[in-house]
Design a protein around this motif. Structure first.
Motif, PDB file in Angstrom:
ATOM      1  N   ALA A   1     -13.027 -43.072  15.681  1.00  0.00           N
ATOM      2  CA  ALA A   1     -12.080 -41.972  15.822  1.00  0.00           C
ATOM      3  C   ALA A   1     -11.934 -41.556  17.270  1.00  0.00           C
ATOM      4  O   ALA A   1     -10.836 -41.255  17.740  1.00  0.00           O
TER       5      ALA A   1
ATOM      6  N   THR B   1     -15.395 -23.293  14.551  1.00  0.00           N
ATOM      7  CA  THR B   1     -14.616 -24.098  13.620  1.00  0.00           C
ATOM      8  C   THR B   1     -14.815 -25.572  13.962  1.00  0.00           C
ATOM      9  O   THR B   1     -15.279 -25.916  15.059  1.00  0.00           O
ATOM     10  N   ALA B   2     -14.427 -26.434  13.042  1.00  0.00           N
ATOM     11  CA  ALA B   2     -14.532 -27.866  13.296  1.00  0.00           C
ATOM     12  C   ALA B   2     -13.668 -28.266  14.491  1.00  0.00           C
ATOM     13  O   ALA B   2     -14.052 -29.132  15.285  1.00  0.00           O
ATOM     14  N   ASP B   3     -12.516 -27.633  14.641  1.00  0.00           N
ATOM     15  CA  ASP B   3     -11.641 -27.949  15.782  1.00  0.00           C
ATOM     16  C   ASP B   3     -12.315 -27.603  17.108  1.00  0.00           C
ATOM     17  O   ASP B   3     -12.193 -28.347  18.094  1.00  0.00           O
TER      18      ASP B   3
ATOM     19  N   ALA C   1     -15.073 -30.151  17.691  1.00  0.00           N
ATOM     20  CA  ALA C   1     -14.457 -31.433  18.025  1.00  0.00           C
ATOM     21  C   ALA C   1     -14.007 -31.465  19.480  1.00  0.00           C
ATOM     22  O   ALA C   1     -14.194 -32.465  20.183  1.00  0.00           O
TER      23      ALA C   1
ATOM     24  N   PRO D   1     -13.027 -36.338  16.878  1.00  0.00           N
ATOM     25  CA  PRO D   1     -12.068 -35.647  16.009  1.00  0.00           C
ATOM     26  C   PRO D   1     -12.714 -34.804  14.914  1.00  0.00           C
ATOM     27  O   PRO D   1     -13.782 -35.146  14.387  1.00  0.00           O
ATOM     28  N   ALA D   2     -12.039 -33.728  14.568  1.00  0.00           N
ATOM     29  CA  ALA D   2     -12.564 -32.775  13.585  1.00  0.00           C
ATOM     30  C   ALA D   2     -12.662 -33.356  12.186  1.00  0.00           C
ATOM     31  O   ALA D   2     -13.386 -32.829  11.344  1.00  0.00           O
ATOM     32  N   THR D   3     -11.948 -34.449  11.935  1.00  0.00           N
ATOM     33  CA  THR D   3     -11.946 -35.040  10.597  1.00  0.00           C
ATOM     34  C   THR D   3     -13.179 -35.898  10.327  1.00  0.00           C
ATOM     35  O   THR D   3     -13.405 -36.312   9.189  1.00  0.00           O
ATOM     36  N   THR D   4     -13.979 -36.185  11.343  1.00  0.00           N
ATOM     37  CA  THR D   4     -15.144 -37.057  11.159  1.00  0.00           C
ATOM     38  C   THR D   4     -16.279 -36.319  10.464  1.00  0.00           C
ATOM     39  O   THR D   4     -16.411 -35.097  10.582  1.00  0.00           O
ATOM     40  N   GLN D   5     -17.118 -37.078   9.762  1.00  0.00           N
ATOM     41  CA  GLN D   5     -18.275 -36.488   9.088  1.00  0.00           C
ATOM     42  C   GLN D   5     -19.222 -35.878  10.101  1.00  0.00           C
ATOM     43  O   GLN D   5     -19.852 -34.850   9.843  1.00  0.00           O
TER      44      GLN D   5
ATOM     45  N   LYS E   1     -17.935 -32.455  11.036  1.00  0.00           N
ATOM     46  CA  LYS E   1     -18.080 -31.553   9.887  1.00  0.00           C
ATOM     47  C   LYS E   1     -19.530 -31.091   9.741  1.00  0.00           C
ATOM     48  O   LYS E   1     -19.811 -29.896   9.550  1.00  0.00           O
TER      49      LYS E   1
ATOM     50  N   THR F   1     -20.566 -28.834  12.691  1.00  0.00           N
ATOM     51  CA  THR F   1     -20.031 -27.483  12.540  1.00  0.00           C
ATOM     52  C   THR F   1     -20.878 -26.685  11.560  1.00  0.00           C
ATOM     53  O   THR F   1     -21.198 -25.506  11.811  1.00  0.00           O
TER      54      THR F   1
END
Length: 246
Positions: A54, A110-112, A115, A121-125, A128, A131
């Motif tokens: 990512a 936040t994850a953002d 990240a 990226p915030a979408t990665t495990q 997550k 965070t």
């Protein structure tokens, strides 16, 4: 004689049983045992590869450079396998500490935000879980309040060395300069109190870590004038080995 043989047989069976238990907690394919749950090397690879892929999907700096300028060096890996194991084990132990302390995670980040700081990226495990870890640890810190022991010189040096390692502070400070930089050192004392809780939880839950990932560290974050600073604070050493590096 018959009784002696029977006792000997029982001893042999018991020894074999213990050997089997030892073997099942020293599998090379396991990165860590979290009580009755495992973090496998495959799971570490999945989180690591996800973060790396990512991160590398972001347009490279050299593709955005102006014509005629020197190519910008690509950054190093955003996440290491060691950091994945540090995070996954610390998060599991942090959940246990929070449950025992009656602590609720804070909405500190936040994850953002995580990240953006980590470059993943915030979408990665990985992001997550990071965070969740930050919000969980911040909740534990809040529960501590000012009820932390006085910071020691060794603790000051330990955090200072960790910050030097990530190039967040200049090397070569003496103790007086470290004290001046860290103020009352409350964040240092709190960080060590947290790692002490994690270490205790590891012992109570029979958490063991593959020695290739030892010493294990807790991910820590501290605010500075330049933004968030991430560093690692060791808390489990080789006494918790579960297998060799082979």
């Amino acid at each position: 004689m018959l009784r002696a043989r029977r006792i000997a047989s029982i001893v042999v069976v018991a020894a074999l049983g213990l050997g089997g238990l030892a073997a099942c907690r020293s599998e090379p394919s396991v990165a860590a045992y979290l009580g009755d749950r495992k973090v496998t090397e495959d799971q570490v690879t999945q989180i690591f590869d996800g973060a790396q892929a990512a991160a590398s999907a972001t347009p490279a700096a050299e593709e955005q450079q102006q014509p005629g300028t020197e190519p910008t060096k690509s950054p190093g890996p955003a996440v290491s396998r060691q950091q994945v194991v540090d995070l996954e084990v610390s998060l599991d132990l942090g959940r246990k500490v929070a449950a025992e302390q009656g602590v609720q995670p804070m909405n500190a980040v936040t994850a953002d935000q995580v990240a953006a700081e980590l470059g993943v990226p915030a979408t990665t495990q990985y992001v997550k879980d990071y965070t969740e870890w930050v919000n969980l640890s911040q909740g534990i810190f809040a529960k501590m309040g000012s009820n932390v022991p006085a910071v020691t010189e060794d603790q000051l040096r330990g955090v200072y060395d960790a910050l030097v390692k990530v190039e967040a502070i200049e090397a070569g400070f003496d103790l007086a300069q470290i004290k001046q930089a860290f103020g009352n050192g409350e964040f240092v004392a709190a960080a060590y109190q947290l790692t002490g809780m994690l270490e205790k939880a590891a012992s109570a839950s029979d958490t063991t870590v593959n020695p290739r990932y030892l010493p294990l560290s807790a991910p820590m974050v501290v605010s500075s004038q330049q933004g968030a600073v991430f560093y690692d604070l060791p808390y489990l050493d080789g006494s918790d080995a579960v297998s060799d590096r082979a």
